[in-house]
Write an enzyme that holds these catalytic residues in place. Structure first.
Site, PDB file in Angstrom:
ATOM      1  N   GLY A  45       3.073  15.515  14.913  1.00  0.00           N
ATOM      2  CA  GLY A  45       2.603  14.284  15.398  1.00  0.00           C
ATOM      3  C   GLY A  45       1.145  14.273  16.077  1.00  0.00           C
ATOM      4  O   GLY A  45       0.847  15.427  16.831  1.00  0.00           O
ATOM      5  N   CYS A  98       2.704  21.368  21.759  1.00  0.00           N
ATOM      6  CA  CYS A  98       1.588  20.314  22.046  1.00  0.00           C
ATOM      7  C   CYS A  98       0.289  20.694  21.424  1.00  0.00           C
ATOM      8  O   CYS A  98      -0.269  21.881  21.948  1.00  0.00           O
ATOM      9  CB  CYS A  98       1.622  19.663  22.981  1.00  0.00           C
ATOM     10  SG  CYS A  98       0.698  18.147  23.178  1.00  0.00           S
ATOM     11  N   LEU A  99      -0.544  19.976  20.398  1.00  0.00           N
ATOM     12  CA  LEU A  99      -1.822  20.543  20.108  1.00  0.00           C
ATOM     13  C   LEU A  99      -2.572  20.601  21.317  1.00  0.00           C
ATOM     14  O   LEU A  99      -3.862  21.495  21.476  1.00  0.00           O
ATOM     15  CB  LEU A  99      -2.369  19.602  19.081  1.00  0.00           C
ATOM     16  CG  LEU A  99      -1.642  19.715  17.637  1.00  0.00           C
ATOM     17  CD1 LEU A  99      -2.128  18.316  17.014  1.00  0.00           C
ATOM     18  CD2 LEU A  99      -1.721  20.958  17.075  1.00  0.00           C
ATOM     19  N   HIS A 144       2.490  10.517  25.470  1.00  0.00           N
ATOM     20  CA  HIS A 144       1.147  10.524  25.352  1.00  0.00           C
ATOM     21  C   HIS A 144       0.355   9.156  25.670  1.00  0.00           C
ATOM     22  O   HIS A 144      -0.613   9.302  26.297  1.00  0.00           O
ATOM     23  CB  HIS A 144       0.511  11.119  24.090  1.00  0.00           C
ATOM     24  CG  HIS A 144       0.382  12.710  23.791  1.00  0.00           C
ATOM     25  ND1 HIS A 144      -0.123  13.459  24.745  1.00  0.00           N
ATOM     26  CD2 HIS A 144       1.062  13.496  22.878  1.00  0.00           C
ATOM     27  CE1 HIS A 144       0.288  14.765  24.252  1.00  0.00           C
ATOM     28  NE2 HIS A 144       1.041  14.681  23.291  1.00  0.00           N
TER      29      HIS A 144
HETATM   30 ZN    ZN Z   1       1.517  16.424  22.313  1.00  0.00          ZN
END
Ligand code: ZN
Length: 184
Positions: A45, A98-99, A144
């Protein structure tokens, strides 16, 4: 086009994102770029603040999970102006990464069920209850849009334990294999 991922410490990750209209400049290309970026990073995502835009746009592609969750193998969805309206009472926990927080992963407890509203790529409205692992992914991504990160949901003790890593990230002390924009 592959977009750089904004890393923890970038102020855009802490902004509440704005709704957009169908005539948002370059929207179709932006969505295509976000899917390309997701593909390249191996993520499931990506929310627009993670590529530096404080707008309510999220893409999810669960093909990476096909082995563990065959039911999601073909799940690919764009969420525009996404909002969570209600949470179910039951909770469940899963490991999240998370990226924008490279090299970290933590167990996070979240409601198992959510009531969401969003527009799809055709700007058609959706209003639905979602559960299962998808509900977890959506909550992570939609967070986010509120300027929240999954680490906001972990215990004070866990946060203390990863404090050094987070501080290192702010100083640019981390490694990741995709294009990024660090805080420093
Ligand atoms: Zn994230």
């Amino acid at each position: 086009m592959i977009l750089p991922i904004y890393i923890y410490g970038q102020p855009v990750l802490r902004k509440v994102a704005e709704d957009i209209t169908a005539d948002y400049p370059g929207l179709t290309q932006l969505i295509a770029d976000m899917y390309d970026t997701l593909d390249k990073t191996g993520g499931i995502g990506l929310a627009a603040p993670q590529i530096g835009k404080a707008i309510r746009l999220v893409v999810i592609n669960l093909k990476e999970l096909a082995e563990d969750y065959p039911e999601y193998a073909d799940y690919k969805q764009t969420f525009i102006n996404a909002h969570i309206l209600e949470y179910g009472e039951e909770k469940s926990s899963s490991d999240e990464g998370c990226l924008s927080l490279p090299g970290l992963s933590e167990k996070v407890v979240r409601p198992s069920k959510i009531h969401v509203q969003y527009l799809d790529e055709e700007m058609l409205p959706h209003d639905e209850w979602v559960d299962g692992y998808l509900a977890t992914v959506m909550q992570h991504e939609f967070d986010h849009l509120e300027g929240k990160l999954y680490i906001d949901h972990i215990s004070a003790l866990r946060k203390q334990l990863i404090k050094k890593k987070l501080q290192g990230m702010l100083r640019g002390n981390f490694s990741c294999r995709y294009k990024f924009k660090a805080a420093k």
